[in-house]
Design a protein around this motif. Structure first.
Motif, short mmCIF file in Angstrom:
data_model
loop_
_atom_site.label_atom_id
_atom_site.label_comp_id
_atom_site.label_asym_id
_atom_site.label_seq_id
_atom_site.Cartn_x
_atom_site.Cartn_y
_atom_site.Cartn_z
N PHE A 1 -69.87 63.78 -58.87
CA PHE A 1 -68.84 63.16 -59.72
C PHE A 1 -67.52 63.03 -58.96
O PHE A 1 -66.86 61.99 -58.98
CB PHE A 1 -68.66 64.01 -60.98
CG PHE A 1 -67.74 63.42 -62.00
CD1 PHE A 1 -68.12 62.35 -62.79
CD2 PHE A 1 -66.47 63.96 -62.19
CE1 PHE A 1 -67.26 61.81 -63.73
CE2 PHE A 1 -65.60 63.42 -63.13
CZ PHE A 1 -66.01 62.35 -63.90
N ALA A 2 -67.13 64.11 -58.26
CA ALA A 2 -65.88 64.11 -57.50
C ALA A 2 -65.96 63.14 -56.32
O ALA A 2 -65.00 62.41 -56.04
CB ALA A 2 -65.58 65.52 -56.99
N LEU A 3 -67.10 63.12 -55.61
CA LEU A 3 -67.26 62.20 -54.49
C LEU A 3 -67.16 60.75 -54.93
O LEU A 3 -66.56 59.91 -54.24
CB LEU A 3 -68.61 62.45 -53.81
CG LEU A 3 -68.73 63.71 -52.94
CD1 LEU A 3 -70.17 63.95 -52.54
CD2 LEU A 3 -67.85 63.58 -51.70
N GLU A 4 -67.76 60.45 -56.07
CA GLU A 4 -67.71 59.08 -56.61
C GLU A 4 -66.28 58.68 -56.91
O GLU A 4 -65.83 57.58 -56.57
CB GLU A 4 -68.55 59.00 -57.88
CG GLU A 4 -68.91 57.59 -58.32
CD GLU A 4 -69.99 56.95 -57.47
OE1 GLU A 4 -69.69 55.89 -56.89
OE2 GLU A 4 -71.11 57.50 -57.38
N ASN A 5 -65.52 59.58 -57.54
CA ASN A 5 -64.12 59.30 -57.87
C ASN A 5 -63.27 59.17 -56.61
O ASN A 5 -62.43 58.26 -56.51
CB ASN A 5 -63.55 60.40 -58.77
CG ASN A 5 -64.05 60.30 -60.19
OD1 ASN A 5 -64.52 59.24 -60.62
ND2 ASN A 5 -63.97 61.39 -60.93
N ASP A 6 -63.48 60.08 -55.66
CA ASP A 6 -62.72 60.02 -54.40
C ASP A 6 -63.03 58.72 -53.66
O ASP A 6 -62.13 58.08 -53.09
CB ASP A 6 -63.05 61.22 -53.51
CG ASP A 6 -62.44 62.51 -54.03
OD1 ASP A 6 -61.64 62.46 -54.98
OD2 ASP A 6 -62.78 63.59 -53.49
N LYS A 7 -64.29 58.35 -53.64
CA LYS A 7 -64.70 57.11 -52.96
C LYS A 7 -64.02 55.90 -53.59
O LYS A 7 -63.48 55.03 -52.88
CB LYS A 7 -66.22 56.94 -53.03
CG LYS A 7 -66.75 55.73 -52.25
CD LYS A 7 -68.22 55.47 -52.52
CE LYS A 7 -68.40 54.73 -53.83
NZ LYS A 7 -69.78 54.25 -54.05
N ASN A 8 -64.01 55.84 -54.92
CA ASN A 8 -63.38 54.70 -55.62
C ASN A 8 -61.88 54.64 -55.36
O ASN A 8 -61.32 53.56 -55.20
CB ASN A 8 -63.66 54.80 -57.12
CG ASN A 8 -65.12 54.56 -57.46
OD1 ASN A 8 -65.83 53.89 -56.70
ND2 ASN A 8 -65.58 55.09 -58.57
N THR A 9 -61.24 55.81 -55.31
CA THR A 9 -59.80 55.84 -55.02
C THR A 9 -59.53 55.36 -53.60
O THR A 9 -58.60 54.58 -53.36
CB THR A 9 -59.25 57.27 -55.21
OG1 THR A 9 -59.51 57.71 -56.54
CG2 THR A 9 -57.75 57.31 -54.95
N LEU B 1 -72.70 61.40 -50.51
CA LEU B 1 -73.05 61.13 -51.91
C LEU B 1 -74.51 60.75 -52.05
O LEU B 1 -75.20 61.18 -52.99
CB LEU B 1 -72.15 60.00 -52.45
CG LEU B 1 -72.27 59.66 -53.93
CD1 LEU B 1 -71.96 60.87 -54.80
CD2 LEU B 1 -71.32 58.51 -54.28
N SER B 2 -75.01 59.95 -51.12
CA SER B 2 -76.41 59.54 -51.15
C SER B 2 -77.34 60.75 -51.06
O SER B 2 -78.34 60.85 -51.79
CB SER B 2 -76.69 58.57 -50.00
OG SER B 2 -78.05 58.23 -49.96
N GLN B 3 -76.99 61.69 -50.20
CA GLN B 3 -77.81 62.89 -50.03
C GLN B 3 -77.79 63.75 -51.29
O GLN B 3 -78.84 64.24 -51.74
CB GLN B 3 -77.29 63.69 -48.83
CG GLN B 3 -78.12 64.94 -48.54
CD GLN B 3 -77.58 65.71 -47.33
OE1 GLN B 3 -76.80 65.18 -46.55
NE2 GLN B 3 -77.99 66.95 -47.20
N ILE B 4 -76.62 63.91 -51.89
CA ILE B 4 -76.50 64.73 -53.10
C ILE B 4 -77.21 64.07 -54.27
O ILE B 4 -77.88 64.75 -55.06
CB ILE B 4 -75.01 64.98 -53.42
CG1 ILE B 4 -74.41 65.93 -52.38
CG2 ILE B 4 -74.84 65.56 -54.83
CD1 ILE B 4 -72.94 66.17 -52.52
N LYS B 5 -77.08 62.75 -54.39
CA LYS B 5 -77.78 62.05 -55.47
C LYS B 5 -79.29 62.20 -55.34
O LYS B 5 -80.00 62.28 -56.35
CB LYS B 5 -77.39 60.56 -55.46
CG LYS B 5 -76.03 60.28 -56.08
CD LYS B 5 -75.75 58.79 -56.14
CE LYS B 5 -74.47 58.49 -56.89
NZ LYS B 5 -74.17 57.04 -56.96
#
Length: 685
Positions: A475-483, A520-524
């Motif tokens: 969740f945090a990686l997705e938000n950081d990536k979008n920012t 993120l890909s690895q964690i997903k």
């Protein structure tokens, strides 16, 4: 015995130097603006005088007076901050004296002596979970000695031990204990001066309006003054950015310094434990207030909300498996950071306080150990804490207008009601928060891999802390990536940013995005594998208990709502965005243009409403009142603007339809998700 002088850090020295330079920069710019303002006034007065001399007449006199007024208005703007005073609203506070609270004042005297600062001018109590030192600030407070006032929140007192309370007060007094800290006061006041000139202009605007209304000549010159003032404000905005940025940076270092002062008084540990608990204490206090906010229509109140705050605090701590000592939760740093895995910090998002994690790390690094006395509740420092709590409870409920006579609810009734509501609005504990911000995932029953997975799985392993951390990290990686993508596209403008403790230029954001996408890909993938195991485990459990049909039915119902939710919620967001102008002062031509766009969006919205009304998945959340308003909304093409006025009754129907639509979506989605997860949890009960 006064406290030793604590050496300021190199970072603090650097920030202080930058803050001083920003003050010098402001003074140079401000002096130049004053010279400009005086020059304009002198030139305007001279030109006006010459015009009158050349041709004495009423019209030339008015032009001359108008020119002079233009200069005077500019000077008034440049000097108005001298007469500005920022007073703290004390209506919610209760002053206490040493005669009333001798034990508390004895403690304050001890802290003042140890910290080597002045005793507060006055001591106030408030209802909140906080403590602060404040004073009425003005321009002259930079040069004249101003005694500070101490404010103590009863919600804070209710949430800490006596030694933690002492540490918190020592931190507050630490801000004013040594000469090196006084620079902060100067920067604060310069910041306030510029802010006043930029944004606190109500009385000045009233003066402009009345002055410009004298006659047409004055209106013209007042308009010129306004244009010049707007130019001055543009310059000051650039200065404000520099001063404010340096103020924020220095404020963060001042917090670290005040923490060190407090640690030298009580040791590092008491401040650490109180800092870690305060978020939970504040959340619990607000949870109690929110509960009674829902009871306003029933006129339900209580004699004392603070025992209820403590119950909620300990209740939530137990749910989070936190230990409780002396009736206070012991919150650890891992719990605090469990739901916030972001590693991104933007330089333009500096706050006056560093994060709790950073403060705790600094206090641990100091590792100052003091022998603690017997730990007692902080409320023991007050002569009658229960009476004070009841007084503030009455004060809070007194701010609400109840239509009927109030009914008082005791703690036992609150505990029963709160516990019931908590369980109704949360998922089973076996999931350990795994699904709080994530949805269950379904797989094909015919998949051989699914069947093979079921043999040697323990459900405890599926929802342990490591698995939950994966979800929140993703969740945090997705938000950081979008920012970072917004930074790359220049939708967010920053020069630099910090990621995982390292500083990068904005131009490097794309490179960081690539790294995040790989991580993120690895964690997903890990989460996907775990979700497969979860599905396999519960499907197998349902088969063994002969409940496969119920499992399939509930999963299908949730999946259908889940698939439908995004599309329907997107329509809701469109309606919110396209009705925002209705809350603003907007020119008539723009209103009419916006209404045309709204009517197009409304067609889609009404289709979605009809789909909701005819879908059994949403029927439980649909009340008769909602049904009635939806019927009114769909029955005709409502006209919201007639002539030059809004049609309030029609707008009320629109706004209620939007609100109810979102309410139905949210409640139906949560209900379907909870019913399915409750069923799954019953399989392992």
């Amino acid at each position: 015995m006064s406290q030793k002088v604590i050496a300021v850090s190199s970072a603090f020295q650097k920030m202080t130097t930058q803050a001083i330079l920003s003050i010098v920069f402001f003074l140079i710019v401000y002096v130049l603006l004053i010279v400009l303002g005086i020059s304009i006034t002198i030139l305007a007065a001279y030109a006006g005088f010459q015009i009158i001399i050349v041709k004495p007449a009423l019209i030339t006199f008015m032009i001359g007076a108008g020119l002079l007024s233009m200069g005077i208005l500019i000077l008034i703007f440049l000097f108005k901050f001298l007469f500005s005073k920022k007073e703290v609203d004390r209506s919610h506070l209760v002053e206490i004296t040493e005669n009333e609270e001798p034990k508390l004042f004895k403690l304050i005297h001890e802290i003042v002596q140890e910290v080597d600062t002045q005793f507060p001018k006055k001591v106030y109590l408030s209802s909140e979970v906080n403590a602060c030192v404040f004073y009425d600030s003005s321009f002259w407070s930079m040069f004249l000695p101003v005694k500070k006032n101490l404010q103590i929140g009863m919600g804070l007192v209710n949430s800490v031990s006596d030694i933690e309370f002492k540490a918190i007060l020592a931190h507050e007094f630490g801000h004013f204990s040594q000469r090196s800290m006084k620079v902060g006061s100067y920067v604060y006041n310069v910041n306030h001066i510029i802010f006043n000139m930029l944004y606190e202009n109500d009385s000045y605007n009233s003066l402009i309006k009345s002055w410009g209304g004298v006659n047409a000549y004055f209106t013209f010159f007042v308009s010129l003054a306004v244009k010049i003032v707007e130019g001055i404000q543009w310059v000051l905005k650039q200065v404000y950015e520099v001063v404010n940025t340096n103020y924020l940076k220095m404020s963060r270092e001042m917090e670290f310094h005040a923490d060190e002062v407090a640690a030298n008084v009580t040791g590092s540990s008491p401040l650490i434990t109180s800092l870690l608990r305060l978020d939970l204490a504040s959340h619990s206090y607000n949870a109690v207030l929110d509960y009674y906010a829902t009871k306003v229509s029933d006129a339900i109140v209580t004699d004392n909300l603070y025992p209820q705050q403590q119950f909620v605090m300990n209740f939530l701590a137990q749910k989070s498996k936190l230990p409780i000592d002396n009736n206070l939760p012991l919150v650890n740093i891992d719990h605090l950071s469990r739901y916030n895995k972001s590693k991104l910090k933007l330089n333009n998002q500096l706050s006056t306080h560093p994060s709790t994690e950073d403060r705790v790390a600094q206090l641990n690094h100091l590792n100052i150990v003091k022998q603690e006395k017997t730990i007692l509740p902080a409320r023991n420092l007050f002569s009658d804490s229960y009476q004070l709590e009841a007084k503030f409870t009455d004060k809070l409920f007194g701010m609400v207008n109840y239509e009927t006579a109030v009914v008082k609810k005791d703690k036992e009734s609150f505990v029963e009601d709160f516990t019931k509501n908590y369980h109704s609005n949360s998922f089973a504990e076996v999931f350990n928060g795994y699904y709080d911000n994530k949805q269950p995932v379904s797989f094909e029953d015919k998949d051989n891999e699914i069947n093979d997975l079921a043999s040697d799985i323990r459900y405890q392993d599926l929802f342990d802390d490591k698995k939950v951390d994966l979800v929140y990290t993703a969740f945090a990686l997705e938000n950081d990536k979008n920012t970072l993508l917004q930074i790359e596209k220049k939708e967010i403008v920053v020069k630099r940013f910090d990621y995982d403790g390292e500083q990068f230029l904005a131009s490097e954001s794309g490179e960081i995005v690539n790294k995040l996408e790989q991580e993120l890909s690895q964690i997903k993938e890990e989460i996907f594998i775990n979700d497969k195991k979860i599905f396999s485990f519960f499907l197998d459990a349902a088969k063994r208990k002969d409940k496969t049909e119920e499992f399939t039915k509930l999963y299908a119902r949730f999946t259908n709502i889940d698939k439908d939710f995004d599309n329907k919620f997107d329509t809701y967001i469109k309606m919110i965005n396209n009705t925002a102008f209705l809350y603003e002062t907007t020119p008539f031509a723009i209103i009419e243009k916006n209404l045309v766009t709204l009517k197009v969006i409304e067609k889609e919205f009404k289709i979605q409403i009809q789909d909701v009304l005819g879908n059994d998945n949403y029927s439980d959340a649909l009340s008769p009142e909602m049904q009635d308003n939806f019927s009114k909304y769909a029955a005709e093409d409502l006209v919201y603007f007639i002539g030059q006025e809004y049609h309030e009754s029609k707008l009320e129907i629109l706004f209620k339809a939007i609100h109810d639509y979102n309410d139905i979506l949210s409640k139906s989605f949560f209900k379907a998700k909870k019913e399915f997860l409750d069923f799954e949890s019953s399989l392992v009960a």
